[in-house]
Each structure stands twice: as C-alpha cells, then as structure tokens.
Scaffold this active site. Structure first.
Site, mmCIF file in Angstrom:
data_model
loop_
_atom_site.group_PDB
_atom_site.id
_atom_site.type_symbol
_atom_site.label_atom_id
_atom_site.label_comp_id
_atom_site.label_asym_id
_atom_site.label_seq_id
_atom_site.Cartn_x
_atom_site.Cartn_y
_atom_site.Cartn_z
ATOM 1 N N SER A 151 -9.492 1.748 2.785
ATOM 2 C CA SER A 151 -8.619 2.530 1.917
ATOM 3 C C SER A 151 -7.571 1.691 1.186
ATOM 4 C CB SER A 151 -7.899 3.606 2.738
ATOM 5 O OG SER A 151 -7.084 3.016 3.741
ATOM 6 N N SER A 158 -9.920 -0.658 6.855
ATOM 7 C CA SER A 158 -9.346 -0.417 5.537
ATOM 8 C C SER A 158 -8.606 -1.591 4.926
ATOM 9 C CB SER A 158 -8.409 0.793 5.587
ATOM 10 O OG SER A 158 -9.145 1.979 5.788
ATOM 11 N N LYS A 160 0.841 -1.194 0.000
ATOM 12 C CA LYS A 160 0.000 0.000 0.000
ATOM 13 C C LYS A 160 0.875 1.242 0.000
ATOM 14 C CE LYS A 160 -3.891 2.006 2.593
ATOM 15 N NZ LYS A 160 -4.807 1.786 3.742
#
Length: 478
Positions: A149, A173, A79
C-alpha cells in the site's frame, strides 16, 4: 547532476562540505515533484511552503554548527498514514476529509529531531488495505501498478521526487512497491520502530520503515527511528546495534538460507532466474548457502487474513457504520467481510501465528542461518486493472494474493525483511530479492543487502525516462 538525484548519504556529504545547501536540495526536490506528479500521482499533498521554511532553518543550524546528523536538511515523503502536526492525514480516503493531525507521530517527531525536511504526504491504497495503490502509477511504466500500500512512497523515491520516504508494512506494503519500482524497502522487526500516531490497518501486523534508493540510506534512516515508546504497546527497547553496513563486500562466515519450498513456488521464471543469480553472487562474496525448509506453509495465508481482516474491521467499526459510502468499494467489501469473522476464528489465527513463529525461529536456529534469501514478489508489476495471474500449471491467483504471498510471512513472524533490486525483466521492469533475518537482526540483512548492492548490478537502476536511467530498456508508456 541535479541535487534531487543524490542519495541520502550523498546529499548528507554534499551538505557537510557545503557543496549543496538544504535550501538548494529541497528546492530541487520540490521542482522534481512538480515535474513528475502529473504523470505519476505519488503525492496526496505537497507542503512546499513548510518544506522551504524547514530547509532555511536547517541551513541556519548548519551555519551555526548545530547540525543533528546525516538526515539534517534531507527531503522526505511520508505515507499518508503518518501524522504530522497541523497537516492532513487522509489515508487517501474520503472518510478522512478535513482531518488535521493534532500532534506529530513518533516517527515524524524523530525525523524532525534529526533535521529531516518533510515535502509532502504520499498516496497509500485507501487505509493501506490493498496491494496496488490505484491513485499512483508505476515509476517505470505508467500503465502498470505501483504496488501497495506504500505505492506513493516507493514511486516518489524511484522518481527522485523524495530523497527518502517512510511507508508502513502489514503484509508487504513497504517491500512490494519497493520491489516493483526498483528501490530498497525495509520492514524492521516488529516493535522496533514505534507506531504511535500512525493510522493502523492491523495492529498485530503493522510495521513502519524506510524506502530508499540504497541499503546504506535505509540504515541511516532506520537509526533515527528506533527506540522504545510507551505509547505503542508493541514497542520494545532494542538491543544496541550499529545498522550502518561497512564498506566491504566480504560475506565470509555468514550463512544464507535458500528455501527449498514455498518461496520459489508459482514464481515467474524471470523473477526466479534473477533472484537465484543474486543468491549465487552472495555465495561468490563468501556467504555459505544453506538449504532450508519453510515450516507450516499451508497455514500462512489463512493466518495473515485471519489476523488482518478482523483487526481492520474493528478499527473501522464506527466509521463503517456512519459513512459506509465514503469508502472505496474494494476496501468496504473487506471491512464488511471482517465483521463476519468470529472471535474464535481470530483467536485460532493468533494461536496459529504463535506456532508458526516458534517453528520459523527453530528453523533458523537449526540451520544456523543469518538471513534467508528469496524473491520479494512472484512477478513484476502487472498492468493497471489486472485482477488475476495464471501460472504455468493453470493455477489462477488474485493479483493481491500473489503480491502478498511471499512478503506476509515476515509480518506473521515479525522478523526483519529487506528488499533490494536485483535487475530487470525483459520488459524492463524491476525485480526484487528479499532478505529476512532473525529478530532484531537488521544489521545482518543490511550487511548482506549492501554487499550485494556494491557489486554494481542494480544500485543505479532508474526509470528509463530519466537522464540517468538504464539503457536498452523498453520505454515506459506515456
């Protein structure tokens, strides 16, 4: 079968017996990224040259008899909040344009030491402050949200454009996008995985964890991440644990809590049916089902926002004043709203969080449950751009609030939470079940998730535009 189709465990075995080399595996994944990236947008950047160089070194290490474990030579996406020395950590934001990380984050360093090969940075909702990741399309239906996210990480794994990936989880997330894309996501116990070198959203709620295709893979990755790091003030020295679940499915003697309130309120009937069916399957495997009452539910949403919003605004205070126009509108509004909260509001949220955590632990102790099983999210992936959902009783809820509602309690309490796919809705979209354990009870949630997975109901789910995808599913929009 192409190398990119292999799970972590399968790829590790194929490398061990010299059926596949790290170079072949990494090349296959990079080719897959090139194939799906224009349609799905999972990656911010792809570090192909670096990945191929790392793969060659991994192959040389194996030839010399110095492989470091099951992640040696395995391609991973990170990420875009996670620092890797010399590469950009943009947080999917214009604010970070030109940034280069001076050193590896703890988790990147530990994965490198384990031999993992980084293939690129995956998209996040800007600075992880959202639940949709608008830059990325759902792996099952391009017209629907990826979830956030960590949407890029979940889509990359679902699309077989990474063998595994790391995400972060502040209110769900990791688990939300994992559930919406039909993969496994693990939020570990707070403090178990160090966050040094990971861009923060909310320091008292942030977690780092793996997104994988199987529960076994999640256990393999987790084992390489845990361990105390004094550079993270929340980091703890974990008790010794063997995270890898055994081969069996017998859950005799294990107690699974089933919430009688909150977790099945305002949940789509398709999701409820699939999750209750999965819970019944756990009972058939020998688990004892125990009714539990979730405490202090009326305060959960207020605590989540009361902690996250001011902590995020404090983190962004300088850049919000210096370059406010570089933030996307939705994130800027939240950051500006956080500056209006008082110190008293924040302290009350912290005190309330302590009470909720104490009540939660008392609930699990009183009921003597090992895990709690519930839906991960109340509905499957909504259409891109949809902002609200209307429930059967007429209640209207913002999509972001709906997605975070069932996942945030595990962040507030800090307990481990695993999402596993449990089937598809009539539109062919994945449904996830959440398994929450006691603090440092990762071994239990992984055992339960693995046992369910081995029943074969959802392990091989894949987006329908792939050769191995499930049959009879409505094709994704092109």
């Amino acid at each position: 079968m192409q190398p990119y189709e292999l799970t972590v465990a399968e790829a590790a075995e194929a490398i061990r017996i010299r059926r596949v080399s790290p170079v072949e595996l990494v090349d296959s994944v990079l080719d897959r990224i090139e194939q799906v990236q224009p349609r799905l947008g999972a990656y911010v950047s792809v570090t192909a040259d670096r990945a191929r160089s790392s793969a060659r070194r991994a192959a040389e290490d194996i030839a010399a008899g110095s492989a470091t474990g099951p992640l040696h030579g395995i391609p991973a996406g990170l990420k875009d909040l996670i620092d890797v020395a010399g590469t950009a950590t943009s947080a999917s934001s214009r604010v970070r344009e030109g940034h280069r990380a001076p050193a590896d984050s703890t988790v990147a360093a530990r994965l490198s030491a384990a031999g993992a090969v980084f293939v690129g940075k995956t998209h996040t909702h800007e600075f992880a402050y959202g639940l949709t990741t608008p830059q990325t399309a759902n792996a099952w239906d391009r017209g629907r949200v990826a979830g956030g996210s960590s949407g890029g990480s979940a889509v990359a794994v679902a699309a077989r454009a990474a063998t595994f990936a790391l995400g972060t989880d502040t209110g769900g997330s990791i688990r939300v996008p994992a559930a919406l894309n039909g993969v496994v996501g693990l939020k570990p116990t707070y403090g178990l995985v160090p966050r040094h070198g990971v861009t923060s959203l909310s320091w008292s709620l942030d977690h780092v964890g793996p997104i994988t295709r199987t529960v076994e893979d999640a256990a393999l990755v987790l084992a390489c991440l845990v361990g105390h790091d004094p550079r993270d003030p929340a980091s703890v020295a974990p008790p010794p644990a063997d995270y890898r679940p055994g081969p069996g499915t017998d859950l005799t003697g294990l107690r699974v809590g089933v919430p009688g309130n909150y977790y099945f309120d305002h949940v789509h009937p398709d999701v409820e049916a699939a999750v209750r069916g999965a819970i019944a399957r756990l009972e058939a495997l020998g688990a004892r089902l125990v009714d539990v009452e979730i405490p202090m539910t009326r305060y959960l949403r207020a605590i989540q926002w009361g902690l996250m919003v001011p902590e995020a605004s404090a983190y962004h205070e300088r850049t919000l004043r210096a370059v406010p126009d570089l933030y996307s509108a939705d994130v800027r509004v939240l950051l500006e709203a956080g500056e209006l909260m008082t110190a008293g509001d924040y302290l009350r949220a912290q005190r309330a969080r302590t009470l909720v955590r104490q009540a939660w632990l008392a609930m699990t102790d009183t009921a003597a449950v090992d895990v709690i099983a519930a839906p991960t999210v109340p509905m499957t992936a909504v259409d891109a751009g949809q902002t609200a959902v209307t429930w059967g009783d007429g209640t209207v809820e913002a999509v972001s609030d709906a997605y975070v509602r069932l996942s945030a309690p595990a962040n507030i309490t800090g307990v481990p939470s695993l999402t596993v796919p449990v089937g598809l809705d009539p539109q062919g979209l994945p449904i996830g079940m959440q398994l929450m354990g006691r603090p440092f009870g990762e071994a239990s949630v992984l055992r339960v998730g693995h046992a369910y997975e081995r029943t074969g109901t959802a392990r091989d789910l894949a987006p329908p535009d792939t050769p191995w995808g499930v049959s009879g599913v409505t094709p994704a929009r092109r």
